[in-house]
Design an enzyme around this catalytic site. Structure first.
Site, PDB file in Angstrom:
ATOM      1  N   THR A  44     -34.662 -12.155  -9.469  1.00  0.00           N
ATOM      2  CA  THR A  44     -34.334 -13.568  -9.272  1.00  0.00           C
ATOM      3  C   THR A  44     -32.896 -13.731  -8.791  1.00  0.00           C
ATOM      4  O   THR A  44     -32.620 -14.446  -7.827  1.00  0.00           O
ATOM      5  CB  THR A  44     -34.526 -14.353 -10.583  1.00  0.00           C
ATOM      6  OG1 THR A  44     -35.855 -14.172 -11.043  1.00  0.00           O
ATOM      7  CG2 THR A  44     -34.266 -15.829 -10.379  1.00  0.00           C
ATOM      8  N   TYR A 107     -45.313 -20.887  -9.663  1.00  0.00           N
ATOM      9  CA  TYR A 107     -45.962 -22.020  -8.987  1.00  0.00           C
ATOM     10  C   TYR A 107     -47.459 -22.123  -9.281  1.00  0.00           C
ATOM     11  O   TYR A 107     -47.986 -23.210  -9.490  1.00  0.00           O
ATOM     12  CB  TYR A 107     -45.737 -21.973  -7.461  1.00  0.00           C
ATOM     13  CG  TYR A 107     -46.235 -23.221  -6.757  1.00  0.00           C
ATOM     14  CD1 TYR A 107     -45.497 -24.393  -6.794  1.00  0.00           C
ATOM     15  CD2 TYR A 107     -47.455 -23.236  -6.084  1.00  0.00           C
ATOM     16  CE1 TYR A 107     -45.959 -25.551  -6.176  1.00  0.00           C
ATOM     17  CE2 TYR A 107     -47.931 -24.376  -5.459  1.00  0.00           C
ATOM     18  CZ  TYR A 107     -47.174 -25.541  -5.507  1.00  0.00           C
ATOM     19  OH  TYR A 107     -47.633 -26.677  -4.903  1.00  0.00           O
ATOM     20  N   TYR A 133     -41.788  -9.607 -16.850  1.00  0.00           N
ATOM     21  CA  TYR A 133     -40.620 -10.499 -16.788  1.00  0.00           C
ATOM     22  C   TYR A 133     -41.099 -11.929 -17.012  1.00  0.00           C
ATOM     23  O   TYR A 133     -41.835 -12.478 -16.204  1.00  0.00           O
ATOM     24  CB  TYR A 133     -39.935 -10.336 -15.433  1.00  0.00           C
ATOM     25  CG  TYR A 133     -38.763 -11.244 -15.153  1.00  0.00           C
ATOM     26  CD1 TYR A 133     -38.070 -11.915 -16.163  1.00  0.00           C
ATOM     27  CD2 TYR A 133     -38.315 -11.408 -13.841  1.00  0.00           C
ATOM     28  CE1 TYR A 133     -36.994 -12.730 -15.879  1.00  0.00           C
ATOM     29  CE2 TYR A 133     -37.236 -12.227 -13.546  1.00  0.00           C
ATOM     30  CZ  TYR A 133     -36.575 -12.888 -14.572  1.00  0.00           C
ATOM     31  OH  TYR A 133     -35.507 -13.703 -14.282  1.00  0.00           O
ATOM     32  N   ARG A 138     -38.290 -21.108 -14.742  1.00  0.00           N
ATOM     33  CA  ARG A 138     -38.267 -20.948 -13.286  1.00  0.00           C
ATOM     34  C   ARG A 138     -39.663 -20.779 -12.696  1.00  0.00           C
ATOM     35  O   ARG A 138     -39.844 -21.005 -11.494  1.00  0.00           O
ATOM     36  CB  ARG A 138     -37.395 -19.756 -12.880  1.00  0.00           C
ATOM     37  CG  ARG A 138     -35.922 -19.979 -13.176  1.00  0.00           C
ATOM     38  CD  ARG A 138     -35.033 -18.979 -12.459  1.00  0.00           C
ATOM     39  NE  ARG A 138     -34.915 -19.306 -11.045  1.00  0.00           N
ATOM     40  CZ  ARG A 138     -33.763 -19.267 -10.363  1.00  0.00           C
ATOM     41  NH1 ARG A 138     -32.638 -18.950 -10.970  1.00  0.00           N
ATOM     42  NH2 ARG A 138     -33.734 -19.543  -9.084  1.00  0.00           N
ATOM     43  N   LYS A 161     -38.893  -8.055 -20.103  1.00  0.00           N
ATOM     44  CA  LYS A 161     -37.649  -8.800 -19.984  1.00  0.00           C
ATOM     45  C   LYS A 161     -37.973 -10.233 -20.373  1.00  0.00           C
ATOM     46  O   LYS A 161     -38.749 -10.915 -19.697  1.00  0.00           O
ATOM     47  CB  LYS A 161     -37.106  -8.767 -18.553  1.00  0.00           C
ATOM     48  CG  LYS A 161     -35.876  -9.664 -18.362  1.00  0.00           C
ATOM     49  CD  LYS A 161     -35.439  -9.755 -16.908  1.00  0.00           C
ATOM     50  CE  LYS A 161     -34.297 -10.747 -16.728  1.00  0.00           C
ATOM     51  NZ  LYS A 161     -33.882 -10.900 -15.316  1.00  0.00           N
ATOM     52  N   ILE A 203     -30.873  -7.473 -19.205  1.00  0.00           N
ATOM     53  CA  ILE A 203     -30.781  -7.521 -17.748  1.00  0.00           C
ATOM     54  C   ILE A 203     -29.903  -8.721 -17.455  1.00  0.00           C
ATOM     55  O   ILE A 203     -30.304  -9.863 -17.622  1.00  0.00           O
ATOM     56  CB  ILE A 203     -32.163  -7.597 -17.090  1.00  0.00           C
ATOM     57  CG1 ILE A 203     -32.941  -6.301 -17.399  1.00  0.00           C
ATOM     58  CG2 ILE A 203     -32.037  -7.805 -15.589  1.00  0.00           C
ATOM     59  CD1 ILE A 203     -34.353  -6.267 -16.859  1.00  0.00           C
TER      60      ILE A 203
END
Length: 291
Positions: A44, A107, A133, A138, A161, A203
């Site tokens: 990202t 999305y 992840y 987001r 993550k 991370i």
């Protein structure tokens, strides 16, 4: 290789918006020098959403070249299309990467069954280690602990993550998975507490400009010295927050340019440069903490 301070590396661009190899090499040398434990390339923070497919692969391959086996490279290979993620993963199988970071499909807002089948299909397509992840704010979807537990049983899904910021999940997930399943924070502001609850590292966005501090903090925390780890974290705490005062990676790219790690503070639309008033605040913090 999958513990400690792992940097979510920015992707430097020149004044025309093209990938800047010179700055990329400088960044990687900076992380090798300051003992960062591993690099995530094109996640990202690396602006995966605005790179085309060839650029995505090229940045990862350039990162491998410049790292020269001195630091492990984890490739961001996630997509909202399962087939696309499989293609990218398989393309990198013989590249020399140490593993893949796979974000939840953004999305589409898949169900938990859809998330399970997505990651299962990717896992079954490759021998590369896979790190899940989860970043709900987001992507529009949330990988729940029960689904993580199911996925942890697959042979090459080795960890998670978690960028949810919900520390209550650490203990919950640990109870559902085997001891060797890796839990990695994806939220700098809560990373130290995450490690204290059983995580094995972070991370990190902050590590892009404070690599030495993040390495030392994580090392101390993993040794159980939370008193001294917390002293370092207290120093960095304002940066953890200011680097998210606008959407990541807007602040961190400006900060990296300000301290001379990259040549240009270039982003691609729809990402825009840091607002002037926020530059002043971040500049002041960097001067007091890092310079």
């Amino acid at each position: 290789m999958f513990k400690g301070s792992i940097v979510a590396l920015i992707t430097p661009m020149d004044d025309k918006g093209n990938i800047c190899k010179k700055s990329l090499k400088k960044l990687i040398q900076y992380h090798i020098k300051n003992k960062t434990n591993a690099i995530v390339s094109v996640g990202t923070t690396g602006e995966s959403a605005t790179l085309n497919k060839n650029e995505h692969t090229n940045v990862i391959m350039n990162t491998l070249e410049f790292a020269d086996e001195k630091i492990p490279i984890i490739a961001g290979t996630g997509s909202n299309a399962t087939a696309e993620s499989i293609i990218l993963t398989k393309k990198l199988e013989k590249s020399g990467i140490s593993g893949c970071l796979n974000v939840t499909p953004y999305y589409n807002r898949p169900t938990q069954q859809g998330l399970y089948l997505h990651f299962k299909a990717i896992s079954e397509s490759t021998y590369l280690p896979q790190i899940l992840y989860n970043v709900p704010n987001r992507t529009g979807c949330d990988l729940l602990p029960q689904t993580i537990a199911q996925l942890s049983k697959l042979k090459n899904i080795i960890g998670l993550k978690d960028a949810s910021g919900d520390l209550s999940r650490v203990s919950m997930i640990k109870q559902l998975v085997k001891n060797d399943f890796l839990l990695i924070s994806g939220d700098d502001a809560t990373a130290l507490d995450f490690i204290q609850l059983g995580g094995i590292g972070v991370i990190s966005v902050t590590a892009n400009i404070a690599a030495e501090y993040m390495y030392k903090m994580c090392k101390l925390a993993l040794q159980g010295d939370f008193t001294n780890a917390r002293k370092i974290n207290s120093r960095l705490n304002i940066l953890h927050h200011l680097l998210f005062q606008e959407t990541n990676p807007i602040p961190i790219k400006w900060a990296a340019k300000y301290i001379g790690l990259i040549e240009y503070n270039s982003l691609r639309l729809p990402m825009t440069t840091l607002l002037q008033e926020n530059k002043k605040i971040l500049k002041k913090a960097i001067q007091s903490i890092l310079l």
